[in-house]
Design an enzyme around this catalytic site. Structure first.
Site, PDB file in Angstrom:
ATOM      1  N   VAL A   1       0.864  -1.175   0.000  1.00  0.00           N
ATOM      2  CA  VAL A   1       0.000   0.000   0.000  1.00  0.00           C
ATOM      3  C   VAL A   1       0.901   1.226   0.000  1.00  0.00           C
ATOM      4  O   VAL A   1       1.972   1.226   0.606  1.00  0.00           O
ATOM      5  CB  VAL A   1      -0.979   0.021   1.202  1.00  0.00           C
ATOM      6  CG1 VAL A   1      -2.068  -1.032   1.043  1.00  0.00           C
ATOM      7  CG2 VAL A   1      -0.266  -0.172   2.514  1.00  0.00           C
ATOM      8  N   SER A   2       0.475   2.263  -0.720  1.00  0.00           N
ATOM      9  CA  SER A   2       1.315   3.444  -0.930  1.00  0.00           C
ATOM     10  C   SER A   2       1.424   4.332   0.294  1.00  0.00           C
ATOM     11  O   SER A   2       2.423   5.006   0.489  1.00  0.00           O
ATOM     12  CB  SER A   2       0.790   4.254  -2.107  1.00  0.00           C
ATOM     13  OG  SER A   2       0.801   3.465  -3.273  1.00  0.00           O
ATOM     14  N   THR A   3       0.387   4.371   1.112  1.00  0.00           N
ATOM     15  CA  THR A   3       0.431   5.203   2.313  1.00  0.00           C
ATOM     16  C   THR A   3       0.145   4.350   3.532  1.00  0.00           C
ATOM     17  O   THR A   3      -0.510   3.309   3.436  1.00  0.00           O
ATOM     18  CB  THR A   3      -0.603   6.355   2.254  1.00  0.00           C
ATOM     19  OG1 THR A   3      -1.923   5.792   2.276  1.00  0.00           O
ATOM     20  CG2 THR A   3      -0.423   7.208   1.009  1.00  0.00           C
TER      21      THR A   3
ATOM     22  N   GLN B   1      -3.594   3.468   4.200  1.00  0.00           N
ATOM     23  CA  GLN B   1      -4.328   2.518   3.383  1.00  0.00           C
ATOM     24  C   GLN B   1      -4.322   1.139   4.031  1.00  0.00           C
ATOM     25  O   GLN B   1      -3.400   0.775   4.753  1.00  0.00           O
ATOM     26  CB  GLN B   1      -3.726   2.444   1.976  1.00  0.00           C
ATOM     27  CG  GLN B   1      -3.946   3.698   1.173  1.00  0.00           C
ATOM     28  CD  GLN B   1      -3.266   3.632  -0.190  1.00  0.00           C
ATOM     29  OE1 GLN B   1      -2.211   3.039  -0.339  1.00  0.00           O
ATOM     30  NE2 GLN B   1      -3.884   4.257  -1.172  1.00  0.00           N
TER      31      GLN B   1
END
Length: 189
Positions: A9-11, A14
């Site tokens: 997940v990018s952040t 998330q």
């Protein structure tokens, strides 16, 4: 043969649960997850641990190809390395598997489209920023203090008040007072 999953997940905000559920439904016995890691970043600790964990005959599974990476060269380098180590690769959403020649060819095409999507997004963003700048708009937060505040700060300074006193009166930091005073001094020259 073991199916090992990788999720990303990018952040940090998330939730990778959707990816975990799909990977476990596909038979993954273990899932490595990177939190807050961009797909374009090649330094991802859990991906490195996952790749180290894999053994000949295993399968690396990802929920979607862009979870492995958006950079075509990086994705293909990983998949080539897996192939050399006799490890297969599967992307569940795209239905890709490197267990055959057609799957490897499709993977190359899909990785190229992921790279194209990333490049197009970047081009659109840059074009939007350029258009905004041409119309006199700059990115970022609007300044909280304007020329009126600068004039008031100069007026108080001219009355002999110190920067900390001015900051308290105008409800701003000392650094902001100094910045407003230096900006107004530069424009008055």
């Amino acid at each position: 043969m073991a199916i090992i999953g990788y999720a990303r997940v990018s952040t940090a905000e998330q939730d990778p649960q959707l990816q975990h559920d799909a990977l476990e439904a596909a038979g993954s016995i273990r899932v490595f997850t990177d939190h807050g890691a961009s797909g374009s970043n090649t330094e991802r600790p859990q991906l490195a641990a996952c790749l180290d964990h894999l053994r000949p005959g295993d399968v690396l599974a990802v929920w979607k190809l862009d979870r492995l990476g958006r950079n075509t060269q990086h994705v293909l380098t990983i998949v080539d390395d897996l192939h050399e180590r006799d490890i297969a690769f599967r992307s569940l959403t795209e239905g890709l598997s490197t267990e055959g020649a057609m799957g490897r060819a499709m993977l190359t095409i899909m990785a190229a489209f992921a790279q194209l999507e990333r490049d197009v997004i970047r081009e659109r963003t840059m074009a939007g920023l350029a258009a905004a700048a041409a119309n006199g708009r700059l990115g970022g937060r609007r300044p909280k203090f304007d020329t009126t505040h600068a004039a008031k700060a100069r007026e108080y300074r001219d009355k002999g008040m110190s920067a900390p006193e001015i900051a308290k009166l105008l409800d701003m930091s000392r650094a902001t007072v100094y910045r407003l005073l230096s900006e107004s001094a530069a424009t008055s020259r």
